[in-house]
Structures are given as structure tokens and as C-alpha cells.
Design a protein around this motif. Structure first.
Motif, short mmCIF file in Angstrom:
data_model
loop_
_atom_site.label_atom_id
_atom_site.label_comp_id
_atom_site.label_asym_id
_atom_site.label_seq_id
_atom_site.Cartn_x
_atom_site.Cartn_y
_atom_site.Cartn_z
N ILE A 42 33.13 55.11 -21.06
CA ILE A 42 33.62 56.47 -21.33
C ILE A 42 34.15 57.06 -20.03
N TYR A 43 35.30 57.68 -20.10
CA TYR A 43 35.80 58.50 -19.01
C TYR A 43 35.57 59.96 -19.38
N TYR A 44 35.44 60.79 -18.36
CA TYR A 44 35.12 62.20 -18.61
C TYR A 44 36.19 63.06 -17.96
N GLN A 45 36.81 63.94 -18.74
CA GLN A 45 37.84 64.82 -18.18
C GLN A 45 37.32 66.26 -18.15
N THR A 200 51.51 68.43 -26.60
CA THR A 200 52.94 68.34 -26.88
C THR A 200 53.58 69.74 -26.86
N PHE A 201 52.77 70.78 -27.12
CA PHE A 201 53.25 72.16 -27.02
C PHE A 201 53.16 72.65 -25.58
N ILE A 202 52.01 72.39 -24.97
CA ILE A 202 51.77 72.89 -23.61
C ILE A 202 52.84 72.37 -22.64
N ASN A 203 53.23 71.09 -22.81
CA ASN A 203 54.19 70.57 -21.82
C ASN A 203 55.61 71.11 -22.00
N LYS A 204 55.81 71.95 -23.01
CA LYS A 204 57.14 72.55 -23.20
C LYS A 204 57.19 74.04 -22.86
N ILE A 205 56.03 74.65 -22.60
CA ILE A 205 56.01 76.12 -22.56
C ILE A 205 56.85 76.77 -21.46
N THR A 206 57.08 76.03 -20.36
CA THR A 206 57.85 76.67 -19.29
C THR A 206 59.35 76.38 -19.37
N ASN A 207 59.77 75.52 -20.29
CA ASN A 207 61.22 75.33 -20.43
C ASN A 207 61.75 75.46 -21.84
N GLU A 232 45.39 72.03 -23.65
CA GLU A 232 45.22 70.67 -23.15
C GLU A 232 46.54 70.15 -22.58
N GLY A 233 46.44 69.23 -21.63
CA GLY A 233 47.64 68.59 -21.08
C GLY A 233 48.42 69.44 -20.09
N ILE A 234 47.72 70.29 -19.33
CA ILE A 234 48.40 71.08 -18.30
C ILE A 234 48.75 70.17 -17.11
N GLU A 235 50.02 70.10 -16.79
CA GLU A 235 50.45 69.19 -15.72
C GLU A 235 51.11 69.90 -14.55
N GLU A 250 40.50 78.52 -21.52
CA GLU A 250 40.04 77.27 -20.93
C GLU A 250 41.22 76.33 -20.73
N MET A 251 41.16 75.56 -19.64
CA MET A 251 42.29 74.72 -19.23
C MET A 251 41.86 73.28 -19.05
N GLN A 252 42.72 72.37 -19.49
CA GLN A 252 42.45 70.94 -19.34
C GLN A 252 43.78 70.26 -19.04
N GLY A 253 43.80 69.35 -18.12
CA GLY A 253 45.05 68.64 -17.85
C GLY A 253 45.02 67.88 -16.55
N PHE A 254 45.98 66.97 -16.39
CA PHE A 254 46.02 66.13 -15.20
C PHE A 254 46.13 66.95 -13.92
N LEU A 255 46.78 68.14 -13.99
CA LEU A 255 46.90 69.00 -12.81
C LEU A 255 45.52 69.36 -12.27
N LEU A 256 44.58 69.60 -13.16
CA LEU A 256 43.25 70.07 -12.77
C LEU A 256 42.24 68.95 -12.61
N GLY A 257 42.41 67.90 -13.36
CA GLY A 257 41.48 66.78 -13.28
C GLY A 257 41.78 65.74 -14.33
N ARG A 258 41.89 64.50 -13.91
CA ARG A 258 42.13 63.40 -14.85
C ARG A 258 40.80 62.91 -15.42
N PRO A 259 40.87 62.20 -16.52
CA PRO A 259 39.64 61.55 -16.99
C PRO A 259 39.12 60.63 -15.89
#
Ligand code: C2E
Ligand code: MG
Ligand code: MG
Ligand code: MG
Length: 287
Positions: A42-45, A200-207, A232-235, A250-259
Motif C-alpha cells: 500500500i502507498y499512502y498519499q 479530471t475537473f481539478i486539472n482544468k480549473i485554471t484554464n 484531488e489531483g492538485i498539481e 481539503e487538498m490532495q495532489g502531487f503538488l502537495l505529496g505523492r503516494p
């Protein structure tokens, strides 16, 4: 001529399917073996509050395959669901994740994904309760993530499940919101604690202004329904500040921490509880 051509295509198709089936069959045997030999991991994100504190880790299954390398869950979870292997696999993930979280001297939660097949085949409330009892993890530190596909199977049974889990103090989140049907009826009818907006939504919000309008509306609507919102998926930093500025909880994503592997996650959880204690001491001294 046309007939011959057609026949050839059928043969090619059949041969292709054969290879696919064989590959799947091999993978299924491998997975069965790996599961029984305890080779899955198990990986933990980490998930963060908008103030930047770790609130939880999400448990994400990984399969370190001796020949194929690390196999991501998108490759083996669907297979595990089709073959029913998800039942022992899912229970193993839950037990392992709760055991690990129970060792953390902090109130950081553990989030575990549930699959529709587990819901169909076993009594999830019973399974979850016995794992909590065995591992000694406080129910309030467990968060279960379900998707709409689980709820759709049998709405009444699903409602009983979510209600029962919440009665026992376990939190329930609606995962991947924004994809699939994203029916508002689910938000209205089910006593969730939280909605996780799909990446898939989060990665589009700024463009993509339309994507942002939708996410912003999900935040407003969820808050009015007394639901917390996780993105989820904040990059990128731009995505993060946009979401922070609009009350995302609450925020989750590679920017803040990978699994990450268990040892790294446990170290992070321990550091977080030390910092929390230090903050507390500072406040006390200031007074
Ligand atoms: P999920 O529950 O929606 O988990 C979030 C997925 O998004 C994880 O993928 C995570 O690594 C990925 N992710 C998080 N932040 C970012 C980001 O900033 N960028 C990108 N590109 N990706 C990000 P992962 O670990 O590959 O898992 C995929 C899916 O497999 C999970 O999606 C979940 O549906 C399923 N899964 C994983 N473990 C389990 C399990 O133990 N049981 C069940 N039933 N499903 C599981
Ligand atoms: Mg999830
Ligand atoms: Mg998700
Ligand atoms: Mg997702």
C-alpha cells in the motif's frame, strides 16, 4: 473477395482476443498468487487542510510485480473486481491500513476505497466493524471512499450501508465526483461527510472557465448541504490557491505529496503530531 477479406479479419480479431485473454488469465493467476503470498503493498498519499495540516492519508494499493515492475491499481483493481479477488484484497487493504494508522500518535485519519463488488458480495458493515475491533483504530479515524457505481447497484441497500457506517462513527466520502453521472440525488439522499471532486475537473480549473464554474458551484452547493469538499489531483500552485481562496476544505495532489511507502507516511504522520504538540506548547507559554 470481400468474404475472404472478412474472414481474415475475424481470424485476426480472434487471435488478438486470444492473446488478450491469455494475458488477462496470466495476470489473474499472478494476482491470486501475489495476494496469497502477501506481495501486494500500500502507498499512502497525504491530504491537507486548507491551512496546510495533514488531515489524512489515502491508502492506495500497489502491486510490485517481479517481472512487470510496479503495477498501478488501474491495471489490477478492475481485474480484481471482475474475478471477485477484490473481496480478500479489499479486506487486506483495510486491515493493513487501519493497523498502520493505529500506530500513529496523532488524530490523522486513514481513507480507504471500497469497491462495488465488495458491497455486492459481503456484509461491509460487519467486515469494517471487525477490522476496527481487531486493529483498535478509533472509528472516527477511518474514512471510507465510495463511488457512484457502488450507490447505483441498489440504492436502498447502499443508503443502509452509509447510514450504518456513520452510526458507528466511520466517515464516508463520495469519491470521483464530477465524473460519471454525478447525480445530485446522491448528494441529497446520502448522509456523506465529504465530496471528493475528481481530478479530471481539478486539472482544468485554471484554464477552462467552465470547469472552474462547475467546481466552484460544487464547493458552494456542498457547503450548503453541510458537506466538506476535497479536491484531488492538485498539481499546480495556481490550482491550489484558487481552491484555497474559494473555501475548499481539503487538498490532495502531487503538488502537495505523492503516494509514498508506509515508512515515509508514518514518519510524516509522526512529525505532524510533534509539530502540533509544539504549537500547543507555544500557545500555552504565550499565555
Ligand atoms: P482514487 O481513489 O480516485 O485515488 C486517487 C488517484 O489519483 C490515485 O491513483 C492517486 O495516485 C492519483 N493522484 C492523486 N493526486 C494526483 C495528481 O496530482 N496527479 C495525478 N495525475 N494523479 C493523482 P492510483 O493510486 O493510481 O489509484 C487509482 C484508483 O485505483 C483509485 O482512484 C481507486 O479508485 C483505485 N484504488 C486504489 N487502491 C484501491 C483499493 O485498495 N481498493 C479499491 N477498491 N480501489 C483502489
Ligand atoms: Mg479514493
Ligand atoms: Mg478519487
Ligand atoms: Mg479518481
Amino acid at each position: 473477395q470481400a468474404k475472404l477479406h472478412g474472414k481474415g479479419q475475424v481470424c485476426e480479431f480472434a487471435a488478438g482476443m486470444d492473446a488478450d485473454l491469455r494475458e488477462r488469465h496470466d495476470l489473474e493467476l499472478d494476482l491470486r498468487g501475489a495476494l496469497s503470498r502477501g506481495e501486494l503493498t500500500i502507498y499512502y498519499q497525504p491530504l491537507f487542510s486548507s491551512a496546510g495540516k495533514i488531515t489524512a492519508f489515502e491508502a492506495l494499493a500497489r502491486w510490485p510485480h517481479p517481472e512487470r515492475g510496479m503495477i498501478p491499481p488501474d491495471r489490477f483493481i478492475p481485474l480484481a473486481e471482475e474475478t471477485g479477488l477484490i473481496v480478500p484484497l479489499g479486506e487486506w487493504v483495510l486491515r493493513k491500513a487501519c493497523t498502520v494508522a493505529a500506530t500513529w500518535s496523532s488524530d490523522i485519519s486513514i481513507a480507504v476505497n471500497l469497491s462495488p463488488t465488495q458491497f455486492q458480495r459481503i456484509d461491509l458493515v460487519e467486515m469494517v466493524s471487525s477490522v476496527l475491533k481487531e486493529t483498535g483504530l478509533e472509528p472516527c479515524r477511518l474514512e471510507l471512499e465510495v463511488t457512484e457505481s457502488l450507490l447505483m447497484e441498489d440504492m436502498e441497500k447502499a443508503l443502509a450501508l452509509v447510514t450504518d457506517l456513520r452510526k458507528r462513527g466511520v466517515r464516508v466520502a463520495l469519491d470521483d465526483f464530477g465524473t460519471g453521472y454525478s447525480s445530485l440525488a446522491y448528494l441529497h439522499n446520502f448522509p456523506f461527510d465529504k465530496v471528493k471532486v475528481d481530478r479530471t475537473f481539478i486539472n482544468k480549473i485554471t484554464n477552462d472557465p467552465n470547469a472552474w464554474t462547475i467546481v466552484e458551484s460544487i464547493i458552494v452547493m456542498s457547503h450548503k448541504l453541510k458537506l466538506r469538499v476535497t479536491a484531488e489531483g492538485i498539481e499546480t500552485g495556481a490550482q491550489l490557491s484558487l481552491l484555497q481562496g474559494h473555501g475548499c476544505d481539503e487538498m490532495q495532489g502531487f503538488l502537495l505529496g505523492r503516494p509514498m511507502p508506509e515508512t515515509d507516511a508514518s514518519r510524516m504522520a509522526e512529525n505532524e503530531s510533534k509539530t502540533a504538540r509544539k504549537d500547543h506548547i507555544t500557545v500555552v507559554q504565550d499565555i
